[in-house]
Write an enzyme that holds these catalytic residues in place. Structure first.
Site, PDB file in Angstrom:
ATOM      1  CB  SER A 187      47.570  62.040   0.533  1.00 62.71           C
ATOM      2  OG  SER A 187      46.947  61.192  -0.365  1.00 62.71           O
ATOM      3  CG  HIS A 189      49.854  63.842   3.788  1.00 58.22           C
ATOM      4  ND1 HIS A 189      49.411  64.984   3.154  1.00 58.22           N
ATOM      5  CD2 HIS A 189      50.218  62.987   2.794  1.00 58.22           C
ATOM      6  CE1 HIS A 189      49.497  64.814   1.849  1.00 58.22           C
ATOM      7  NE2 HIS A 189      49.987  63.623   1.612  1.00 58.22           N
ATOM      8  CD  GLU A 245      48.966  68.470   4.734  1.00 58.33           C
ATOM      9  OE1 GLU A 245      48.391  69.555   4.556  1.00 58.33           O
ATOM     10  OE2 GLU A 245      48.616  67.423   4.149  1.00 58.33           O
ATOM     11  CG  ASN A 299      46.783  66.393  -1.404  1.00 59.87           C
ATOM     12  OD1 ASN A 299      47.627  66.960  -2.121  1.00 59.87           O
ATOM     13  ND2 ASN A 299      46.960  65.159  -0.963  1.00 59.87           N
TER      14      ASN A 299
END
Ligand code: CAA
Length: 687
Positions: free
Chosen positions: A407, A428, A440, A478
């Protein structure tokens, strides 16, 4: 090329709509249908009409792209008025999807013949609108108004069979008989001396109590949603005012909602979701590998969820664990999760058995020799991942794609360990991976175009929303979250409480505030990430160091009731935060909701602008899709980047400068891209 073909069958004129891919009712198609209707009315040899589709779907409704443009005549309403005024009957032959304005066209017909696979819906509420071409007036005159209201308020489709049962459609026909049945119906209706039109009826007053009850329930479930309030008012009109007045009321509400930021944001989300699945321009159209079998490394929460997502979509999966007991635990976890789905009614027993049969567990990497795609979902530690990729390179076939579910770690560094870096990519997933739609797709420096295109295709086969992003710490989602988390910690340090922050956030439209969310996810996850990258967050660090990891330990930003889920304010947290503020020498003050929201949201926009400048995301809409689907950003706000547009770039820039001065935090200074957008002027108003 938009067209309408006219075919004569006996004395009935068949009007074939042909505007691929979805027969959106744009200006050209509307004009062509109107022309065909007028010609049929004029033609003495024609006694009736059938409206049918040349494509797999009847119509997706109004062309949503036109909502931002100057209206072009004939409008959908003008077309429908002409159909309504026709002295000759019209029958809709409905195959596949019949949504929005498409269904409103069909409602202005004398009858609707449907296939059992047809799907009929008025989904305008999902775009922040209400049906705007008579749906709110005709539907409650055709079927039970309470049911009509529910259909419009959910926007959910009725199947052909359900439509016949509810009175929305007149009869079912097998696909190959659809046209013949509709033509026969038109001939039959032509024998009537006068057309029976819904406009000449009224909603049945005997159903009023049930309608008001349904309306009250809806208002409670959707507080403050203007499209639901307008919808209820419009349907109520079908009891209270003549048809034409009801139509005027519907129009007024539609036009008001159309220019509301809420609807603009929802429409933006609709198109951004579709665009995000398109490969970035530089990738071209490479060959796509046919992925038939899949391997997953690691049977923890993420690995199990990923395995379930593939199995549910027909892929055989081999799940690798470190030893037999861990493999058994992973299998049991999957079996139990599928049983829960059966209990909740979202999965049949047969589907459960089939899904489970597609998942095989193993401990030997050699079992992956036939896999076309292997997804690593092990611990978030670079060494662990590199070791796994090294082992994989020895056993998989040369054409296999190797994906990491990291991640935030560097995909290029992982790729170095996997031999051919061209076949290494990030996938991800978001937890729970079998439910959450976002993936992702992280392209490394050397990831080949074919690997990217294949992974996007595979994710789409799983019903996911893949968004291609560049490789950087935390990728898009993130990385932006990290900016928000920094501000969250500072807000708590400067005087806000977790309750203040969460309250402001839910008032902004999020289901969960960031503190509740952090407790749910586990505060140790981001703590570990910070430690790995040498960052600190004084408040969050102190909570973790005091053993407050969130719901899993019964204590985090809140303490949790016996059910383990209900957050309760905790004086201990207040004391702990105040002590940290003191230690850091930060003077606490009262922070209002507006500042809380701006401090949390505007830095996200700033980081989003940096991400666009760096080319890490191909389009601002991609960032919005990631935040709506991965992090619960309110869809009706359109995502952080569209929110900046609705707020106005000059306002965002000015406020960021103000916040930077107020807090002394230079990272809040607006990015050059935002400054540019603010002065460019063109992009200020929401599209
Ligand atoms: N207007 C304009 N474009 C539309 C459209 C619409 N109503 N519906 C779909 N499209 C476009 C999509 O953007 C997509 O374009 P690209 O290929 O360029 O990306 C293409 O058609 C195919 O759409 P999907 O990728 O979504 O295809 P699908 O097969 O997965 O789904 C669908 C098809 C079920 C029709 C889905 O597109 C959908 O739900 N569309 C929206 C339907 C809707 O909301 N209709 C109401 C419109 S508002 C209205 O009608 C107001 C009124 O009362 C006057």
């Amino acid at each position: 090329m938009v067209s309408v073909e006219i075919e004569r069958r006996d004395e009935v004129s068949i009007i074939w709509m042909d505007n691929p891919p979805v027969n959106a009712l744009g200006a050209a198609l509307r004009a062509a249908i109107l022309h065909a209707v007028e010609a049929a009315v004029q033609d003495e040899a024609v006694i009736g009409m059938v409206l049918a589709s040349r494509h797999a779907i009847f119509s997706a409704g109004a062309d949503i792209k036109e909502f931002n443009q100057t209206p072009v005549s004939p409008s959908l309403r003008e077309l429908i008025d002409a159909m309504d005024a026709s002295p000759k009957p019209i029958v809709a032959a409905i195959n596949g999807v019949c949504f929005g304005g498409g269904l409103e066209l069909a409602l202005a017909c004398d009858a609707r013949i449907v296939t059992s696979t047809a799907r009929l819906a008025l989904p305008e509420v999902k775009l922040g609108l209400l049906p705007g071409a008579g749906g709110t007036q005709r539907l409650p005159r055709l079927m039970n108004p309470a049911d009509a209201l529910k259909l419009m308020a959910t926007g959910a489709p009725a199947t052909g069979d359900q439509a016949v049962t509810s009175g929305l459609a007149d009869a079912l026909a097998a696909a190959e008989r659809l046209l013949a049945e509709a033509t026969a119906k038109a001939s039959l209706l032509a024998k009537r001396t006068v057309r029976q039109r819904l406009r000449d009826t009224a909603a049945d007053q005997g159903t009023r109590d049930a309608f008001e009850k349904a309306a009250a329930t809806l208002l409670k479930a959707h507080p403050g949603e203007p499209q639901i309030e307008a919808l209820i008012e419009a349907v109520r009109g079908s009891y209270e005012v003549p048809f034409d007045e009801g139509m005027r009321q519907e129009r007024r509400s539609f036009e008001r909602l159309l220019v509301d930021d809420r609807s603009k944001s929802l429409r933006h989300a609709f198109f951004a979701e579709r665009e995000s699945g398109q490969l970035p321009g530089d990738i071209g159209s490479p060959d796509v590998i046919d992925v038939k079998t899949v391997g997953v490394i690691g049977g923890g929460t993420m690995g199990s969820g990923i395995a379930m997502a593939f199995a549910a979509n027909g892929f055989p999966v081999t799940l690798i664990e470190t030893d037999e007991p861990s493999a058994q635990r992973a299998y049991d976890r999957i079996a139990s999760s599928l049983s829960n789905s059966v209990r909740r009614g979202s999965l049949s027993e047969t589907a459960r058995s089939e899904n489970l049969a597609r998942i095989k567990t193993a401990v030997d990497y050699a079992e992956l020799s036939a896999a076309d795609l292997v997804i690593e979902a092990a611990f978030e530690e670079m060494d662990v991942k590199r070791q796994i990729f090294g082992r994989l390179a020895d056993v998989v076939k040369p054409s296999a794609i190797l994906a990491t579910n990291t991640s935030y770690l560097d995909v290029d560094a992982i790729a170095e360990a996997g031999g051919d870096a061209g076949r290494v990519i990030g996938m991800h997933f978001f937890s729970p991976a079998n439910i959450m739609k976002l993936v992702e797709v992280v392209r490394g420096r050397k990831t080949s175009a074919s690997t990217i295109a294949t992974v996007v295709k595979v994710a789409q086969k799983l019903g996911k929303l893949p968004v291609v992003v560049g490789n950087c710490h935390g990728f898009v989602g993130n990385r932006i979250l990290a900016r928000r988390s920094e501000q969250l910690d500072r807000l708590l340090l400067e005087g806000a409480t977790p309750e203040d922050v969460d309250r402001a956030f839910t008032a902004f439209g999020s289901k969960l505030g960031p503190c509740t969310m952090g407790d749910l996810a586990g505060l140790d996850i981001s703590w570990r990430m910070r430690r790995a990258t040498g960052r600190t967050a004084p408040v969050a660090d102190a909570l973790v160091e005091a053993g407050r990891l969130g719901q899993k330990t019964g204590r985090g930003y809140y303490r949790y009731a016996e059910d383990g889920r209900t957050p309760i304010s905790d004086l201990e947290v207040t004391t702990l935060i105040e002590a940290v503020s003191k230690k850091q020498g930060v003077k606490r003050r009262t922070i209002d909701q507006e500042e809380i929201i701006d401090r949390l949201i505007l830095p996200m926009i700033n980081e989003g602008a940096r991400i666009i400048e760096e080319g890490v995301a191909a389009r601002p809409g991609d960032i919005d899709v990631i935040w709506i689907h991965g992090y619960g950003f309110p869809r009706w706000r359109g995502g952080p980047m569209f929110y900046a547009q609705t707020r106005g770039y000059p306002n965002v820039v000015a406020r960021l400068k103000e916040l930077a001065t107020l807090t002394g935090d230079e990272s809040l200074r607006p990015e050059p891209l935002l400054e540019h957008l603010a002065t460019d002027g063109k992009s200020v108003a929401p599209q």
